[in-house]
Structures are given as C-alpha cells and as structure tokens.
Design a protein around this motif. Structure first.
Motif, PDB file in Angstrom:
ATOM      1  N   ARG A  77       0.711  -1.392   0.181  1.00  0.00           N
ATOM      2  CA  ARG A  77       0.055  -0.138   0.235  1.00  0.00           C
ATOM      3  C   ARG A  77       0.925   0.918  -0.275  1.00  0.00           C
ATOM      4  NH1 ARG A  77      -4.672  -1.524   4.173  1.00  0.00           N
ATOM      5  NH2 ARG A  77      -5.416  -3.422   3.676  1.00  0.00           N
ATOM      6  N   LEU A  78       2.563   0.900   0.566  1.00  0.00           N
ATOM      7  CA  LEU A  78       3.297   2.139   0.602  1.00  0.00           C
ATOM      8  C   LEU A  78       3.816   2.495  -0.494  1.00  0.00           C
ATOM      9  CD1 LEU A  78       4.530   1.943   3.804  1.00  0.00           C
ATOM     10  CD2 LEU A  78       2.588   2.900   3.255  1.00  0.00           C
ATOM     11  N   LEU A  79       3.992   1.496  -1.482  1.00  0.00           N
ATOM     12  CA  LEU A  79       4.605   1.591  -2.866  1.00  0.00           C
ATOM     13  C   LEU A  79       4.380   2.892  -3.977  1.00  0.00           C
ATOM     14  CD1 LEU A  79       6.876   0.509  -4.708  1.00  0.00           C
ATOM     15  CD2 LEU A  79       5.330  -0.840  -5.318  1.00  0.00           C
ATOM     16  N   PRO A  80       2.936   2.892  -3.759  1.00  0.00           N
ATOM     17  CA  PRO A  80       2.260   4.403  -4.425  1.00  0.00           C
ATOM     18  C   PRO A  80       2.824   5.567  -3.964  1.00  0.00           C
ATOM     19  CG  PRO A  80       0.522   2.646  -5.092  1.00  0.00           C
ATOM     20  CD  PRO A  80       1.587   2.389  -3.481  1.00  0.00           C
ATOM     21  N   GLY A  81       2.838   5.399  -2.761  1.00  0.00           N
ATOM     22  CA  GLY A  81       3.167   6.697  -1.984  1.00  0.00           C
ATOM     23  C   GLY A  81       4.590   6.416  -2.093  1.00  0.00           C
ATOM     24  N   MET A  82       5.248   5.854  -1.904  1.00  0.00           N
ATOM     25  CA  MET A  82       6.466   5.413  -1.652  1.00  0.00           C
ATOM     26  C   MET A  82       7.332   6.308  -3.427  1.00  0.00           C
ATOM     27  SD  MET A  82       7.765   2.628   0.406  1.00  0.00           S
ATOM     28  CE  MET A  82       8.961   3.063  -0.217  1.00  0.00           C
ATOM     29  N   ALA A  83       6.584   5.711  -3.965  1.00  0.00           N
ATOM     30  CA  ALA A  83       7.630   6.703  -5.463  1.00  0.00           C
ATOM     31  C   ALA A  83       7.300   7.527  -6.161  1.00  0.00           C
ATOM     32  CB  ALA A  83       6.591   5.497  -6.796  1.00  0.00           C
ATOM     33  N   ALA A  84       5.319   8.103  -5.394  1.00  0.00           N
ATOM     34  CA  ALA A  84       5.765   9.957  -6.023  1.00  0.00           C
ATOM     35  C   ALA A  84       6.206  10.273  -4.944  1.00  0.00           C
ATOM     36  CB  ALA A  84       4.061   9.929  -5.177  1.00  0.00           C
ATOM     37  N   ALA A  85       6.660  10.195  -3.641  1.00  0.00           N
ATOM     38  CA  ALA A  85       7.552  10.955  -2.552  1.00  0.00           C
ATOM     39  C   ALA A  85       9.464  11.563  -3.315  1.00  0.00           C
ATOM     40  CB  ALA A  85       7.705  10.396  -1.535  1.00  0.00           C
ATOM     41  N   LEU A  86       9.379   9.775  -4.273  1.00  0.00           N
ATOM     42  CA  LEU A  86      11.134  10.042  -5.178  1.00  0.00           C
ATOM     43  C   LEU A  86      10.608  11.068  -5.792  1.00  0.00           C
ATOM     44  CD1 LEU A  86      13.798   8.428  -4.696  1.00  0.00           C
ATOM     45  CD2 LEU A  86      12.344   6.630  -6.279  1.00  0.00           C
ATOM     46  N   VAL A  87      10.063  10.767  -6.725  1.00  0.00           N
ATOM     47  CA  VAL A  87       9.692  11.735  -7.929  1.00  0.00           C
ATOM     48  C   VAL A  87       9.989  13.036  -7.536  1.00  0.00           C
ATOM     49  CG1 VAL A  87       7.979  12.656  -9.690  1.00  0.00           C
ATOM     50  CG2 VAL A  87       8.435  10.307  -9.326  1.00  0.00           C
ATOM     51  N   ALA A  88       8.958  13.792  -6.364  1.00  0.00           N
ATOM     52  CA  ALA A  88       9.107  14.760  -5.499  1.00  0.00           C
ATOM     53  C   ALA A  88      10.152  15.360  -5.393  1.00  0.00           C
ATOM     54  CB  ALA A  88       7.918  15.340  -4.688  1.00  0.00           C
ATOM     55  N   CYS A  89      11.112  14.273  -4.720  1.00  0.00           N
ATOM     56  CA  CYS A  89      12.880  14.766  -4.398  1.00  0.00           C
ATOM     57  C   CYS A  89      12.899  15.022  -5.728  1.00  0.00           C
ATOM     58  CB  CYS A  89      13.197  13.379  -3.569  1.00  0.00           C
ATOM     59  SG  CYS A  89      12.160  13.269  -2.037  1.00  0.00           S
ATOM     60  N   VAL A  90      13.050  14.194  -5.878  1.00  0.00           N
ATOM     61  CA  VAL A  90      13.594  14.307  -7.407  1.00  0.00           C
ATOM     62  C   VAL A  90      13.610  15.741  -8.354  1.00  0.00           C
ATOM     63  CG1 VAL A  90      15.005  13.762  -9.667  1.00  0.00           C
ATOM     64  CG2 VAL A  90      14.598  11.702  -7.474  1.00  0.00           C
ATOM     65  N   ALA A  91      12.593  16.101  -8.621  1.00  0.00           N
ATOM     66  CA  ALA A  91      11.979  16.830  -8.854  1.00  0.00           C
ATOM     67  C   ALA A  91      12.168  18.509  -8.642  1.00  0.00           C
ATOM     68  CB  ALA A  91      10.579  17.206  -9.250  1.00  0.00           C
ATOM     69  N   LEU A  92      12.281  18.484  -6.773  1.00  0.00           N
ATOM     70  CA  LEU A  92      12.398  19.382  -6.125  1.00  0.00           C
ATOM     71  C   LEU A  92      14.125  19.397  -6.491  1.00  0.00           C
ATOM     72  CD1 LEU A  92      11.420  21.305  -3.906  1.00  0.00           C
ATOM     73  CD2 LEU A  92      12.697  19.797  -2.782  1.00  0.00           C
TER      74      LEU A  92
END
Length: 346
Positions: A269-284
């Motif tokens: 259940r945490l996989l989509p949220g973790m992926a979105a957080a990682l994308v946000a970190c790289v984008a930031l």
C-alpha cells in the motif's frame, strides 16, 4: 537563488533512504535501474548547484566584473551569494570533479586490465587452472566468463550450468556500467555512498533470477549459489579481479532466501506513495537547480540591460550634434535623453 540552490544539496539526504526502501519492494531489474538512475540524477543536480554557487561568487569579484563591464554592486544586490560560501562551493566542486575523474579512470583501467589478463576463452568461457574456487564475469566485447578448476570440482553439472548462467547474465545486462555510474555518483555527494551496496545486491539478485529462469528451477539455483559461496568461503579469498562480478559476492544467505521464495509480486500500500515521494524529491532537486540557474542568468541580463541602457546626459547629446552626427541624436529615444534643468540653461 541562495534558497533554491540548497535544494540539490539537501534533497539526497531524504531521497537516499527513500529509494532504498522503494528498491526493496521492486523486482531486481527495475530496482537496479531505479538506484542507478536516482544516483546519476541527484549527483548531476549536486554538481550544477555547486557550479552555480561558484559562478555567482566569481562574478562578484572586482576583476571579473570589470572585465565583463558589469556592476559588482548590482550583482551583489540581485544575487546575494556570500563570497565564503562561493569559495567553499568552488573547493567542493573541484574536489568532486577530481575524485570523479580519478574514480572513472581507476574503474576503466581495472576493467581493461581484467579483460587483458583473462585466460584464453573458448565460446565466451575461460577455465583458469587454479585450486581456489571462484567464478567471475569480465566485461568486454562480448565479454568472458572465467571459472577456476577448483570451482568446477566443487559443483555438479547442473550447478555449473546455474553458475555460468549467473555470470552470463552480468555480461548481457551490462551490470558493470551500473556500478561505474554509481561509483562516480557516490564521490559527488556523500549521501549517495549508501546506494552502492544496495545496487550491488540487486544486480546479483538480477543475475540470480536470470540463472533460475535459464535452468527452470529456483531451488537448484539457490543450491548452486549456496554451494559456490561455501566452497569459496572455505578456500579463503578468491581470484576475481577488482571491478568484476562474482557469483559468491554480496549477502549470499539473503540471495538464497529470495530464490527459495516464490517470485510473487510484492505489492504494498505504501508503494505508490513512496514512488510519488521519490519523484517529488528528484523534481525538487532538479527544479531548485534550474530555478537557481534561471535567477543567476536573469541577474546577469538585468545588469547587461542596465549597462546598455544608461540615460545619457545633455552634454553628450550636444557634443554629438556639434560633431555633425545629428542623425545619431534623432535616433535616440526621449527616455534616453536627460534634458538640462531650467536653472542650468539660465
């Protein structure tokens, strides 16, 4: 700019543990790609941020500003980068570039030496007459799988097939490029060092899964990896050159346990949220570096505009008219001509 430029330097501290957790929930192949790509992107943004800090400080030097006909005062107001910070960034940038070049040279030299000293190969396979049990893959065109006679004696025929398939998977997957990218990225930001061991593990798992698919038996693959590791452990250190992949490398018990587990998709259940957080970190990180670059460029353009559009005095205009350059006077816009005050005309 000072706030934006810190993003690429601080984001890896959060992104590294996040990408490690995410990689553990993926299959070995996408996990390897994720780790290598994240390391490359974060290290690139780090270098860009250090370069921007250094460049902003260099532009504020009086000699550089005068050579470019820029105003140090305006640059200081538009890009308030402290000189000590710029000097520290310049030193860090020079050290990182030097370490990256040295690491790249050392890794490539090691691989070339391993390929040069590999024994005579026959069909991509070379048997090394050595009692120490070992097997490793030497990258090249097309590459060589080297196995010692000691390792061949330690395994039966089917286990040898697993071992050779494992090493060939390293060559076909170009795994040496993954480790090369990560080794270079790790010297550009200290936080990225923590991604080297997970990448090696997932590359070994990638080769394990490829070997299991090649022989069609996961238990056989697990037994072959375990027996090869035990044989190498009893004999002491192996003969594999530095920079090559060996089937006995990495946390072997963890690899064997993964092979004995059914390869079911581990959805979380945490996989989509973790992926979105990682994308946000790289984008930031990337967005901060690009925004800082845009700010620095805008500051330089503003100084250039100020230099080329200075309002001229009436004395300059009258001198041009007396010299017979009336056309030059007519082409000037009213905003560029500062008329003399009535008090001065009188």
């Amino acid at each position: 700019m000072v706030i934006d430029v810190w993003m690429p330097l601080l984001v890896p501290l959060l992104a590294v543990p996040l990408v490690r957790l995410l990689a553990d929930r993926l299959a070995p192949r996408p996990a390897s790609w994720l780790l290598a790509a994240t390391g490359a992107l974060l290290s690139g943004c780090t270098m860009l941020a250090l370069g921007l800090l250094t460049g902003a400080g260099v532009l504020r030097l009086g000699s550089v500003a005068s050579a470019e006909h820029l105003s140090p005062l305006l640059l200081r107001r538009m890009s308030p980068t402290p000189l000590p910070l710029a000097w520290a960034a310049g030193i860090a940038l020079a050290v990182a570039v030097g370490l990256a070049g040295w690491t790249l040279h050392r890794r490539i030299t090691t691989l070339l030496l391993a390929a040069k000293t590999a024994p005579t190969r026959r069909g991509g396979l070379a048997v090394l007459p050595d009692d120490l049990p070992d097997a490793y893959a030497v990258p090249g065109r097309p590459g060589t799988v080297v196995v010692t006679t000691g390792m061949l004696r330690a395994l039966d025929s089917r286990e040898r097939e697993v071992l050779l398939a494992h090493e060939r998977a390293h060559l076909s997957g170009r795994h040496h490029w993954f480790t090369l990218v990560m080794d270079v990225a790790a010297v550009m930001h200290p936080a990225l060092i923590a991604l080297r061991a997970p990448l090696r593990y997932h590359l070994e798992r990638w080769a394990d899964e490829s070997a299991a698919d090649a022989v069609g038996d996961r238990r056989l693959a697990a037994r072959a990896i375990a027996r090869a590791a035990l044989a190498g452990g009893r004999a002491g250190s192996g003969v594999a050159p530095a920079g090559t992949f060996s089937a006995t490398a990495g946390p072997v018990p963890r690899r064997v346990a993964a092979l004995l587990t059914a390869p079911a998709a581990r959805r979380s259940r945490l996989l989509p949220g973790m992926a979105a957080a990682l994308v946000a970190c790289v984008a930031l990180s990337g967005g901060g570096a690009l925004d800082a670059a845009t700010d620095l460029r805008g500051s330089m353009e503003a100084v250039e505009v100020h230099r080329h559009h200075r309002p001229e005095t009436a004395g300059t205009v009258l001198a041009a008219a007396r010299a017979g350059r009336a056309a030059d006077v007519r082409q000037r816009t009213p905003s560029q001509i500062r008329l003399p005050s009535p008090a001065r005309t009188q």
